[in-house]
Enzyme design. Structure first.
Site, PDB file in Angstrom:
ATOM      1  N   SER A  74      -1.651  -9.037  -1.995  1.00 21.66           N
ATOM      2  CA  SER A  74      -2.228  -8.822  -0.671  1.00 21.66           C
ATOM      3  C   SER A  74      -3.471  -7.953  -0.881  1.00 21.66           C
ATOM      4  CB  SER A  74      -1.215  -8.117   0.231  1.00 21.66           C
ATOM      5  OG  SER A  74      -1.894  -7.529   1.318  1.00 21.66           O
TER       6      SER A  74
ATOM      7  N   ARG B 167     -10.243   0.166   9.803  1.00 24.07           N
ATOM      8  CA  ARG B 167      -9.407  -0.079  10.996  1.00 24.07           C
ATOM      9  C   ARG B 167      -9.946   0.545  12.280  1.00 24.07           C
ATOM     10  NH1 ARG B 167      -8.281  -4.078   8.095  1.00 24.07           N
ATOM     11  NH2 ARG B 167      -6.628  -3.832   6.581  1.00 24.07           N
TER      12      ARG B 167
ATOM     13  N   ASP C   1      -1.566   0.050   8.633  1.00 26.25           N
ATOM     14  CA  ASP C   1      -2.661  -0.513   9.415  1.00 26.25           C
ATOM     15  C   ASP C   1      -2.309  -0.690  10.893  1.00 26.25           C
ATOM     16  OD1 ASP C   1      -4.485  -0.559   7.336  1.00 26.25           O
ATOM     17  OD2 ASP C   1      -3.806  -2.514   6.611  1.00 26.25           O
TER      18      ASP C   1
ATOM     19  N   ASP D 100      -2.387 -15.991   7.991  1.00 27.25           N
ATOM     20  CA  ASP D 100      -1.713 -15.206   9.029  1.00 27.25           C
ATOM     21  C   ASP D 100      -2.433 -15.247  10.365  1.00 27.25           C
ATOM     22  OD1 ASP D 100       0.411 -14.348   7.548  1.00 27.25           O
ATOM     23  OD2 ASP D 100      -0.368 -12.325   7.174  1.00 27.25           O
TER      24      ASP D 100
HETATM   25  N1  ARG Z   1      -2.146   1.387   1.356  1.00 26.45           N
HETATM   26  C1  ARG Z   1      -3.483   1.296   1.798  1.00 26.45           C
HETATM   27  C2  ARG Z   1      -3.665   1.950   3.135  1.00 26.45           C
HETATM   28  O1  ARG Z   1      -2.711   2.180   3.803  1.00 26.45           O
HETATM   29  C3  ARG Z   1      -4.007  -0.095   1.777  1.00 26.45           C
HETATM   30  C4  ARG Z   1      -3.589  -1.010   2.845  1.00 26.45           C
HETATM   31  C5  ARG Z   1      -4.222  -2.319   2.611  1.00 26.45           C
HETATM   32  N2  ARG Z   1      -3.843  -3.305   3.528  1.00 26.45           N
HETATM   33  C6  ARG Z   1      -3.545  -4.557   3.159  1.00 26.45           C
HETATM   34  N3  ARG Z   1      -3.325  -5.397   4.119  1.00 26.45           N
HETATM   35  N4  ARG Z   1      -3.476  -4.927   1.914  1.00 26.45           N
HETATM   36  O2  ARG Z   1      -4.741   2.270   3.545  1.00 26.45           O
END
Ligand code: ARG
Length: 403
Positions: free
Chosen positions: A174, A93, A122, A14
């Site tokens: 993922s 993040r 995110d 990506d």
């Molecule tokens: N659901 C989790 C969160 O919002 C994990 C997100 C993980 N991100 C990913 N790109 N797999 O914090």
């Protein structure tokens, strides 16, 4: 000269495609890659970024800052989103956003970019954090607007522009990993009834494959900071967390499977692995209860963990509210010094002992032996006064159904 943009770059498909995509739109791309303990070799990142079209590639080891300034405050709040998720991805993040802003300011860029999708949390965390730190920076989220419909489209685009991508068969998941834990989504996990396949897990063994003998680990804390494992001192807390991941991971501790509410309104099935964090939460909670008076401890449990978790999850890290809660938990943490002994066995962690110079446990008061110094006669009047409201209720309304 076109505009400059700093891109949060992982080196995966990506973000590699994003470098080229932004270049084609006329941007000069600087990539930023943080080592947050994702367990990947980052030495080839600059070469890879430049091969994709970046003019500059910044790589930085931020593990200690991440552990100290993001993971530990969250531990001190005992924050778990919806009572379960230790906020692994959510915590990286704001730190990455802070770094993006710093790099943008250093290189005179007025935009930053990230590779998050339009239906996740995110994007919110990145953008709110960037705006809180520099409201004049423009944010680009290519994945929300570009034309690629599938992974195959992206691979084809990458090939066409000779972007180096690994052509290994991708796992269907993922995965976002850092030293606080791993989050795993997609593929077979999208069916919430389906048990997570073993190949989804990255850093824990299954409880079935864990050793048949339990292992004990003693975690030492000083003023709310974990400083030792089995008596061995650590100067850097990220190293302690990484070692604890290994120890607890080999016993299958810290696997979490849940359906959670995303900010964007959907429910999603999430699988997490946070072996070290799970042990630290158990240990911290236990020591906190030993050294904190009842009023403060109950206030803490009722008001802090859920609220703090929501703040982190919802992208509100850089807010006065989070700082104010940190002031509260830091004050409480001043007494959290001591040791907690835990037993790891077949996917489970149990506290089996605790001690502290600040312990409020008074054996003379607690004991049922002859050393007991508690005044039992006081119990009669205490009970009488405490129970008075119920007595009154009972007098006014004779039967419970009348009340
Ligand atoms: N659901 C989790 C969160 O919002 C994990 C997100 C993980 N991100 C990913 N790109 N797999 O914090």
């Amino acid at each position: 000269m076109g505009k400059r943009v700093v891109l949060a770059y992982s080196g995966g498909l990506d973000t590699s495609v994003i470098v080229r995509w932004l270049t084609e739109k006329g941007y000069e791309v600087i990539t930023y890659t943080a080592d947050v303990g994702q367990g990947e070799e980052l030495s080839e990142i600059p070469e890879k970024a430049k091969a994709s079209g970046a003019v500059e590639a910044v790589v930085e080891d931020v593990r200690e800052e991440f552990a100290r300034d993001y993971c530990l405050p969250t531990l001190r709040a005992l924050a778990l989103y919806e009572g379960k998720y230790p906020l692994t991805a959510s915590l990286s993040r704001p730190l990455i956003s802070k770094k993006l802003v710093e790099v943008a300011e250093k290189f005179g860029a007025d935009c930053v970019a990230h590779g998050s999708t339009g239906k996740g949390n995110d994007q919110v965390r990145f953008e709110l954090s960037v705006w809180a730190l520099n409201p004049d920076i423009e944010i680009i989220a290519p994945v929300r607007e570009w034309e690629f419909r599938s992974r195959e489209d992206q691979v084809e685009y990458a090939k066409k522009h000779s972007i180096p991508v690994k052509v290994t068969k991708e796992k269907p998941y993922s995965i976002d990993r850092n030293l606080w834990g791993v989050s795993i989504e997609c593929g077979p996990l999208e069916d919430p009834w389906e048990e997570p396949p073993e190949d989804a897990f990255q850093i824990t063994v299954s409880p079935e494959k864990a050793p048949d003998d339990p292992e004990y680990v003693t975690v030492g804390f000083e003023r709310g900071v974990p400083v030792s494992l089995n008596g061995k001192r650590y100067d850097r807390v990220h190293a302690l967390i990484e070692d604890l991941n290994t120890i607890a991971g080999r016993h299958g501790v810290g696997r979490i499977d849940m359906v959670e509410n995303r900010l964007v309104g959907i429910k999603s099935r999430e699988v997490y692995e946070a072996p070290g964090a799970t042990v630290l939460y158990e240990a911290y909670r236990d020591l906190l209860s030993l050294v904190t008076d009842r009023f403060t401890f109950h206030y803490f449990l009722n008001h802090v963990p859920g609220e703090y978790a929501r703040i982190v999850y919802e992208g509100l890290w850089f807010t006065p509210l989070r700082e104010a809660l940190d002031a509260f938990t830091s004050k409480v943490a001043e007494r959290v010094t001591g040791e907690v002994r835990l037993k790891l066995y077949k996917g489970k962690v149990s506290v089996v002992g605790r001690r502290s110079p600040n312990s409020l446990y008074v054996e003379d008061l607690a004991t049922y032996s002859e050393r007991d110094s508690f005044d039992h006669t006081a119990g009669r009047y205490f009970t009488k006064v405490w129970g008075l409201p119920l007595k009154v209720l009972g007098k006014v309304f004779r039967t419970p159904s009348e009340r």
